[in-house]
Design a protein around this motif. Structure first.
Motif, PDB file in Angstrom:
ATOM      1  N   MET A   1      10.339 -29.234  11.903  1.00  0.00           N
ATOM      2  CA  MET A   1       9.954 -30.380  11.091  1.00  0.00           C
ATOM      3  C   MET A   1      11.126 -31.356  11.097  1.00  0.00           C
ATOM      4  O   MET A   1      12.180 -31.067  10.504  1.00  0.00           O
ATOM      5  CB  MET A   1       9.639 -29.931   9.671  1.00  0.00           C
ATOM      6  CG  MET A   1       8.476 -28.938   9.637  1.00  0.00           C
ATOM      7  SD  MET A   1       8.066 -28.502   7.958  1.00  0.00           S
ATOM      8  CE  MET A   1       6.641 -27.452   8.264  1.00  0.00           C
TER       9      MET A   1
ATOM     10  N   THR B   1       5.229 -17.911  15.655  1.00  0.00           N
ATOM     11  CA  THR B   1       5.068 -19.354  15.659  1.00  0.00           C
ATOM     12  C   THR B   1       6.344 -20.010  15.159  1.00  0.00           C
ATOM     13  O   THR B   1       7.016 -19.489  14.264  1.00  0.00           O
ATOM     14  CB  THR B   1       3.825 -19.770  14.855  1.00  0.00           C
ATOM     15  OG1 THR B   1       3.560 -21.149  15.090  1.00  0.00           O
ATOM     16  CG2 THR B   1       3.979 -19.527  13.370  1.00  0.00           C
TER      17      THR B   1
ATOM     18  N   PHE C   1       2.368 -27.771  20.418  1.00  0.00           N
ATOM     19  CA  PHE C   1       1.649 -28.829  19.706  1.00  0.00           C
ATOM     20  C   PHE C   1       2.612 -29.895  19.221  1.00  0.00           C
ATOM     21  O   PHE C   1       3.644 -29.581  18.625  1.00  0.00           O
ATOM     22  CB  PHE C   1       0.928 -28.261  18.480  1.00  0.00           C
ATOM     23  CG  PHE C   1      -0.003 -27.129  18.791  1.00  0.00           C
ATOM     24  CD1 PHE C   1      -1.291 -27.378  19.248  1.00  0.00           C
ATOM     25  CD2 PHE C   1       0.408 -25.807  18.628  1.00  0.00           C
ATOM     26  CE1 PHE C   1      -2.156 -26.335  19.535  1.00  0.00           C
ATOM     27  CE2 PHE C   1      -0.455 -24.756  18.916  1.00  0.00           C
ATOM     28  CZ  PHE C   1      -1.739 -25.018  19.369  1.00  0.00           C
ATOM     29  N   GLN C   2       2.238 -31.142  19.452  1.00  0.00           N
ATOM     30  CA  GLN C   2       2.998 -32.261  18.891  1.00  0.00           C
ATOM     31  C   GLN C   2       2.200 -32.814  17.715  1.00  0.00           C
ATOM     32  O   GLN C   2       1.092 -33.317  17.898  1.00  0.00           O
ATOM     33  CB  GLN C   2       3.203 -33.342  19.955  1.00  0.00           C
ATOM     34  CG  GLN C   2       4.022 -32.815  21.131  1.00  0.00           C
ATOM     35  CD  GLN C   2       4.243 -33.860  22.220  1.00  0.00           C
ATOM     36  OE1 GLN C   2       3.638 -34.913  22.201  1.00  0.00           O
ATOM     37  NE2 GLN C   2       5.115 -33.537  23.156  1.00  0.00           N
ATOM     38  N   CYS C   3       2.754 -32.662  16.507  1.00  0.00           N
ATOM     39  CA  CYS C   3       2.047 -33.102  15.308  1.00  0.00           C
ATOM     40  C   CYS C   3       2.740 -34.360  14.814  1.00  0.00           C
ATOM     41  O   CYS C   3       3.619 -34.293  13.938  1.00  0.00           O
ATOM     42  CB  CYS C   3       2.063 -32.016  14.245  1.00  0.00           C
ATOM     43  SG  CYS C   3       1.510 -30.416  14.858  1.00  0.00           S
ATOM     44  N   GLU C   4       2.344 -35.476  15.389  1.00  0.00           N
ATOM     45  CA  GLU C   4       3.030 -36.730  15.102  1.00  0.00           C
ATOM     46  C   GLU C   4       2.891 -37.115  13.632  1.00  0.00           C
ATOM     47  O   GLU C   4       3.821 -37.644  13.025  1.00  0.00           O
ATOM     48  CB  GLU C   4       2.479 -37.838  16.010  1.00  0.00           C
ATOM     49  CG  GLU C   4       3.354 -39.074  15.975  1.00  0.00           C
ATOM     50  CD  GLU C   4       2.891 -40.166  16.917  1.00  0.00           C
ATOM     51  OE1 GLU C   4       1.909 -39.964  17.651  1.00  0.00           O
ATOM     52  OE2 GLU C   4       3.523 -41.241  16.899  1.00  0.00           O
ATOM     53  N   ASP C   5       1.715 -36.823  13.057  1.00  0.00           N
ATOM     54  CA  ASP C   5       1.447 -37.244  11.669  1.00  0.00           C
ATOM     55  C   ASP C   5       2.455 -36.665  10.690  1.00  0.00           C
ATOM     56  O   ASP C   5       2.746 -37.266   9.661  1.00  0.00           O
ATOM     57  CB  ASP C   5       0.012 -36.870  11.265  1.00  0.00           C
ATOM     58  CG  ASP C   5      -0.302 -35.397  11.493  1.00  0.00           C
ATOM     59  OD1 ASP C   5       0.367 -34.768  12.346  1.00  0.00           O
ATOM     60  OD2 ASP C   5      -1.200 -34.858  10.821  1.00  0.00           O
ATOM     61  N   ILE C   6       2.971 -35.475  10.988  1.00  0.00           N
ATOM     62  CA  ILE C   6       3.956 -34.878  10.085  1.00  0.00           C
ATOM     63  C   ILE C   6       5.312 -34.716  10.790  1.00  0.00           C
ATOM     64  O   ILE C   6       6.152 -33.931  10.347  1.00  0.00           O
ATOM     65  CB  ILE C   6       3.467 -33.529   9.511  1.00  0.00           C
ATOM     66  CG1 ILE C   6       2.868 -32.657  10.614  1.00  0.00           C
ATOM     67  CG2 ILE C   6       2.467 -33.750   8.392  1.00  0.00           C
ATOM     68  CD1 ILE C   6       2.479 -31.265  10.158  1.00  0.00           C
TER      69      ILE C   6
ATOM     70  N   ARG D   1      11.852 -23.135  11.466  1.00  0.00           N
ATOM     71  CA  ARG D   1      11.583 -21.756  11.067  1.00  0.00           C
ATOM     72  C   ARG D   1      10.751 -21.061  12.130  1.00  0.00           C
ATOM     73  O   ARG D   1      10.090 -21.705  12.953  1.00  0.00           O
ATOM     74  CB  ARG D   1      10.850 -21.720   9.725  1.00  0.00           C
ATOM     75  CG  ARG D   1       9.475 -22.333   9.784  1.00  0.00           C
ATOM     76  CD  ARG D   1       8.829 -22.398   8.392  1.00  0.00           C
ATOM     77  NE  ARG D   1       7.564 -23.125   8.472  1.00  0.00           N
ATOM     78  CZ  ARG D   1       6.907 -23.624   7.440  1.00  0.00           C
ATOM     79  NH1 ARG D   1       7.385 -23.460   6.213  1.00  0.00           N
ATOM     80  NH2 ARG D   1       5.769 -24.254   7.590  1.00  0.00           N
TER      81      ARG D   1
ATOM     82  N   LYS E   1       5.104 -27.793  16.826  1.00  0.00           N
ATOM     83  CA  LYS E   1       4.764 -26.391  16.550  1.00  0.00           C
ATOM     84  C   LYS E   1       4.575 -25.670  17.870  1.00  0.00           C
ATOM     85  O   LYS E   1       3.916 -26.208  18.778  1.00  0.00           O
ATOM     86  CB  LYS E   1       3.480 -26.317  15.730  1.00  0.00           C
ATOM     87  CG  LYS E   1       3.107 -24.897  15.323  1.00  0.00           C
ATOM     88  CD  LYS E   1       1.912 -24.902  14.406  1.00  0.00           C
ATOM     89  CE  LYS E   1       1.652 -23.533  13.816  1.00  0.00           C
ATOM     90  NZ  LYS E   1       2.738 -23.057  12.970  1.00  0.00           N
TER      91      LYS E   1
ATOM     92  N   ASP F   1       8.138 -23.641  13.864  1.00  0.00           N
ATOM     93  CA  ASP F   1       7.904 -24.988  13.330  1.00  0.00           C
ATOM     94  C   ASP F   1       9.213 -25.770  13.354  1.00  0.00           C
ATOM     95  O   ASP F   1      10.240 -25.280  12.868  1.00  0.00           O
ATOM     96  CB  ASP F   1       7.411 -24.925  11.875  1.00  0.00           C
ATOM     97  CG  ASP F   1       6.083 -24.193  11.733  1.00  0.00           C
ATOM     98  OD1 ASP F   1       5.332 -24.149  12.728  1.00  0.00           O
ATOM     99  OD2 ASP F   1       5.802 -23.670  10.636  1.00  0.00           O
TER     100      ASP F   1
ATOM    101  N   LYS G   1      14.539 -31.233   9.028  1.00  0.00           N
ATOM    102  CA  LYS G   1      14.703 -30.782   7.647  1.00  0.00           C
ATOM    103  C   LYS G   1      14.343 -29.305   7.523  1.00  0.00           C
ATOM    104  O   LYS G   1      14.731 -28.646   6.565  1.00  0.00           O
ATOM    105  CB  LYS G   1      13.895 -31.651   6.691  1.00  0.00           C
ATOM    106  CG  LYS G   1      12.439 -31.757   6.985  1.00  0.00           C
ATOM    107  CD  LYS G   1      11.785 -32.685   5.973  1.00  0.00           C
ATOM    108  CE  LYS G   1      10.286 -32.725   6.228  1.00  0.00           C
ATOM    109  NZ  LYS G   1       9.598 -33.626   5.330  1.00  0.00           N
TER     110      LYS G   1
END
Lengths: 457, 102
Positions: free
Chosen positions: B27, B23, B62-67, B13, B71, B25, B10
């Motif tokens: 998502m 950095t 970084f793997q941010c599974e919660d969201i 960036r 990243k 992201d 979705k």
């Protein structure tokens, strides 16, 4: 005090703009203070180096007036930092002048604290030589000589100088370079509220409504009560959801869960995000601030040189067929001519030619994986950078003349191989700066390196 | 049939994280897409090291599974605003990755 509420009127003041009606609506939450930032490094080192703001007097006056009038009417502090884009002393003084105008025009008076963040180069050299500067990732290599050559050095304050200004009775704080989040965290922490939530609130509010599901015009209210932080947007159709607030923590930070600040690290790895139940607010708990020995981040602007620019386009399909050769040949001819006219100059030392070829790899440069797929035209920007504006303009003038008629094997006879956009074709850009430092300064005292001046205006 | 990475997200960036870091992201549009990305290794530290010419050990991944997000942070190939930099805010550095066929 069981609960503290605070208002971020919008993103950076003087930028995309805040709205008087929405801020008035947000004031109905009876915030205990208003905070807003005025800039960052985003706009580039030019503003720090030159002392100029990236916002106009009129646009900042529009936004600052709204929050000044609301704060004074409600009798609550207004905290504004990274004044006028870069937060050097010159920027703080410019905002003080603007603030004086706003107060005079409205028949108001206020106790104002100006917090200055400029650093004396010799002081920083001493800290550097004593081993007190710690390089962050990607930091340039420093030498004492290089530090002495910086056009401007500022230190980024944390919460402590702002708290000190408030303790001394400031109603309005106009601060130099400040951590955005510290502008919001300073007052709640001073009043004994959970620092993890205070810093986390700051990280969210400093970006205006960016933490909402869909960004729109509006303000943000943060409320801390006990171990809970609630984020409430104020504005048409704005909603802060657990997902949108959690995702926002990625924005502009190298690490998703750890945010280093002057006196410690905000760790949001265990933060929990929930619906607050009113259909537009999100509730946060579990954010932790781990205190660490104080470090102050430094920023410096370093003069690269003065620059002149030529912009042109190429549409000739035969030139485009062999574009790289054409540009390399042009550059060689430009350099030959430059050395003929200025025999003492050395390329890479006394001047630089930099090329940006839009339509080929203008955005990503050598990193562009699709640089061999060009379309029916390309745009070329040639930058000439030298110690003086005059010299850079003369070299850019040579570049203009040479590339305009540079031959290709296909055509016999004289050609005009590029479409120049302007006359005069050489645009003067003035001084060009880069950031010269990416270090933190170890210190015992987070108030050191900042000067607080209180005044009645 | 292969689709573009952006079709599974979705938001993609890139942005400066200070003048010397960029950095990225990613998502994803849901946990399903996120899991496919992780399992099929659409994005890896090696890809970033290769594409942006930085050392592998300098790639923060970084793997941010919660969201349902990935990243990635890398040192800026050219310092913000320095000679040769062509993206003052780092805002378009993600371009080739959004079009990555996966």
């Amino acid at each position: 005090m069981e609960e503290i509420r605070f208002l971020g009127a919008g993103g950076s003041l003087g930028g995309t703009g805040i709205h008087a009606d929405i801020v008035a609506q947000a004031m109905e939450y009876k915030p205990h203070f208003i905070a807003n930032d005025g800039g960052s490094t985003d706009a580039g080192a030019y503003y720090l180096g030159s002392g100029k703001p990236a916002v106009s007097w009129e646009s900042l006056k529009h936004d600052l007036s709204i929050v000044v009038l609301q704060a004074l009417r409600a009798g609550i502090p207004l905290i504004y930092g990274t004044a006028a884009t870069a937060g050097s002393n010159a920027h703080v003084d410019w905002v003080l002048e603007l603030l004086g105008t706003i107060l005079r025009e409205n028949g108001l008076t206020a106790r104002v604290a100006a917090i200055y963040a400029d650093q004396d180069a010799e002081t920083i050299v001493k800290e550097f030589e004593s081993g007190n500067l710690v390089a962050l990732p990607g930091a340039p290599v420093l030498t004492a000589e290089r530090v002495r050559g910086f056009s401007k050095i500022v230190a980024m304050m944390g919460v402590e100088p702002i708290q000190e200004a408030l303790r001394r009775g400031a109603q309005i704080v106009i601060a130099g370079r400040t951590s955005d989040a510290a502008l919001f965290a300073a007052y709640p922490i001073m009043k004994g509220f959970n620092p993890g939530l205070a810093w986390h609130a700051g990280k969210i509010l400093e970006c205006g409504t960016l933490a909402c599901e869909k960004r729109g015009k509006g303000s943000m209210i943060a409320t801390i009560r006990g171990d809970e932080l609630t984020i409430t947007p104020v504005g048409p159709n704005l909603r802060a959801t657990p997902q949108s607030v959690a995702s926002h923590s990625l924005y502009e930070n190298a690490h998703p869960y750890h945010h280093t600040e002057c006196g410690g690290i905000l760790d949001i790895s265990d933060a929990v995000y929930e619906e607050a139940g009113d259909g537009r607010s999100a509730r946060i708990s579990g954010s932790v601030f781990e205190p660490r020995p104080a470090t102050i981040k430094l920023e410096a602007a370093e003069l690269v040189g003065h620059q002149s620019v030529v912009i042109c386009g190429i549409r000739d399909p035969y030139i485009l067929d062999q574009l790289d050769d054409f540009l390399a040949g042009s550059e060689k001819a430009i350099l030959d001519r430059t050395f003929n006219v200025f025999p003492d100059l050395v390329h890479g030392r006394d001047f630089h030619l930099t090329w940006h070829v839009y339509g080929r790899d203008g955005v990503l440069g050598r990193m562009e994986p699709m640089r061999h797929q060009i379309g029916h035209e390309v745009g070329v920007v040639i930058e000439a950078t030298a110690a003086t504006q005059e010299l850079s303009a003369k070299i850019a003038g040579i570049a203009r003349k040479i590339i305009l008629h540079h031959p290709i094997p296909k055509w016999s006879g004289g050609i005009t191989g590029v479409a120049l956009l302007h006359s005069p074709s050489v645009l003067t850009r003035g001084p060009v700066y880069r950031f010269g430092i990416n270090h933190v300064l170890k210190t015992e005292d987070p108030l050191s390196h900042f000067t607080i001046n209180l005044m009645d205006m | 049939m292969k689709k573009r990475l952006g079709d599974y997200c979705k938001l993609i960036r890139s942005k400066n994280a200070g003048p010397f870091m960029i950095t990225f992201d990613f998502m994803f549009d849901g946990p399903g897409s996120y899991r496919r990305c992780v399992e099929e290794k659409w994005l890896t530290p090696e890809l970033f090291a290769d594409m942006y010419g930085v050392r592998l050990e300098d790639v923060m991944f970084f793997q941010c599974e919660d969201i349902a997000s990935i990243k990635v942070s890398i040192p800026r190939p050219v310092g913000q605003g320095d000679l040769g930099d062509s993206d003052m805010h780092g805002g378009q550095m993600f371009g080739p990755l959004a079009g990555l066929l996966v």
